[in-house]
Design an enzyme around this catalytic site. Structure first.
Site, mmCIF file in Angstrom:
data_model
loop_
_atom_site.group_PDB
_atom_site.id
_atom_site.type_symbol
_atom_site.label_atom_id
_atom_site.label_comp_id
_atom_site.label_asym_id
_atom_site.label_seq_id
_atom_site.Cartn_x
_atom_site.Cartn_y
_atom_site.Cartn_z
ATOM 1 C CB SER A 21 -0.877 0.005 1.216
ATOM 2 O OG SER A 21 -1.769 -1.206 1.041
HETATM 3 N N1 SAM Z 1 -0.785 -3.697 3.916
HETATM 4 C C1 SAM Z 1 -0.601 -4.683 2.742
HETATM 5 C C2 SAM Z 1 0.949 -3.900 2.246
HETATM 6 O O1 SAM Z 1 1.188 -2.681 2.452
HETATM 7 O O2 SAM Z 1 1.667 -4.625 1.891
HETATM 8 C C3 SAM Z 1 -1.678 -4.380 1.649
HETATM 9 C C4 SAM Z 1 -1.375 -5.345 0.625
HETATM 10 S S1 SAM Z 1 -2.630 -5.311 -0.772
HETATM 11 C C5 SAM Z 1 -3.123 -3.943 -0.808
HETATM 12 C C6 SAM Z 1 -3.712 -6.283 -0.108
HETATM 13 C C7 SAM Z 1 -3.645 -7.695 0.424
HETATM 14 O O3 SAM Z 1 -4.887 -8.303 0.692
HETATM 15 C C8 SAM Z 1 -3.067 -8.384 -0.778
HETATM 16 O O4 SAM Z 1 -1.898 -9.075 -0.322
HETATM 17 C C9 SAM Z 1 -4.325 -9.673 -1.147
HETATM 18 O O5 SAM Z 1 -3.565 -10.808 -1.539
HETATM 19 C C10 SAM Z 1 -4.834 -9.707 0.376
HETATM 20 N N2 SAM Z 1 -6.214 -10.310 0.311
HETATM 21 C C11 SAM Z 1 -7.161 -10.054 -0.647
HETATM 22 N N3 SAM Z 1 -8.381 -10.655 -0.299
HETATM 23 C C12 SAM Z 1 -8.204 -11.213 0.957
HETATM 24 C C13 SAM Z 1 -8.924 -12.186 1.892
HETATM 25 N N4 SAM Z 1 -10.114 -12.575 1.644
HETATM 26 N N5 SAM Z 1 -8.087 -12.597 2.966
HETATM 27 C C14 SAM Z 1 -6.752 -12.336 2.999
HETATM 28 N N6 SAM Z 1 -6.041 -11.580 2.250
HETATM 29 C C15 SAM Z 1 -6.744 -11.005 1.256
#
Ligand code: SAM
Length: 218
Positions: free
Chosen positions: A68
């Site tokens: 993010s």
């Molecule tokens: N805060 C993290 C970072 O800065 O690296 C955000 C990562 S990204 C914006 C969002 C993450 O949510 C992704 O890695 C995605 O795979 C995960 N994600 C999406 N749906 C999900 C779910 N149902 N359960 C767990 N993780 C999920």
């Protein structure tokens, strides 16, 4: 595993500038700013892109996901008002950067990621950096009921609605911060559980997240 973690004057200087930039964008919580000033965000990047780590941008981390944008991490962290010792559930571990910020704020962090490759990377990298949350791999759209209730829940992917099961995992007085909207943009929503069946909901600014994918999601 041979990680190359060097934090020298170049990265430290870039991190200080990032903190000043976030202040100029309205982030005022000194504990959040201090945490951002401390966590070496470039450790989540390939060495070729280290200086990109301190630009206020989201960046690809593989598997179609992103780390993010620093402003988004600071914004969600500020909204959460984490105090030391609080139990925080993070849905969407991704790179683990937001996880480190929550740990720096003194939370006990339960973090869940659905992408197996990202999960395997963070369970190695974070402890190597000295950060020790409770890691889970799976669909976090249902929360993690086995460890509920939580003081705070943060969702770092865009949801189509606020899952009821998640709200039921909050303590009374607890709070969830979750981006809600369509595939293109989401409003940051914060909900406080003020009573057993009473919730106060506020909609804030617009963001663009990768989708929350799962049983209670897209
Ligand atoms: N805060 C993290 C970072 O800065 O690296 C955000 C990562 S990204 C914006 C969002 C993450 O949510 C992704 O890695 C995605 O795979 C995960 N994600 C999406 N749906 C999900 C779910 N149902 N359960 C767990 N993780 C999920």
């Amino acid at each position: 595993m041979a990680y190359k973690f060097i934090d020298n004057y170049r990265e430290k200087g870039a991190r200080k500038k990032l903190v000043e930039h976030l202040k100029s964008r309205g982030i005022a919580d000194s504990r959040v700013l201090q945490a951002i000033g401390k966590v070496p965000r470039h450790f989540f990047f390939d060495e070729t892109f280290w200086l990109q780590a301190y630009k206020d941008i989201a960046f690809p981390i593989g598997d179609g996901q992103t780390i993010s944008q620093p402003y988004t991490v600071a914004y969600q962290s500020e909204l959460l008002h984490v105090t030391p010792g609080e139990k925080v559930l993070e849905i969407g571990t991704g790179s683990g950067y937001q996880t480190c910020i929550l740990l720096e704020l003194g939370a006990e962090v339960f973090t869940i990621e659905r992408q197996v490759n990202l999960y395997h990377r963070t369970i190695q990298v974070l402890p190597y950096m000295g950060y020790k949350p409770h890691f889970f791999c799976g669909d976090g759209s249902k929360g993690i009921p086995e460890h509920a209730p939580y003081d705070k829940i943060i969702v770092t992917a865009g949801a189509p609605f606020v899952p009821e099961v998640m709200l039921q995992q909050l303590k009374i007085g607890g709070q969830v911060v979750i981006p809600v909207g369509d595939e293109k943009e989401q409003k940051m929503v914060t909900i406080i559980r003020v009573g057993e069946n009473d919730f106060d909901r506020i909609e804030l600014d617009t963001f663009r997240f990768v989708p929350l994918v799962g049983d209670q999601a897209w």
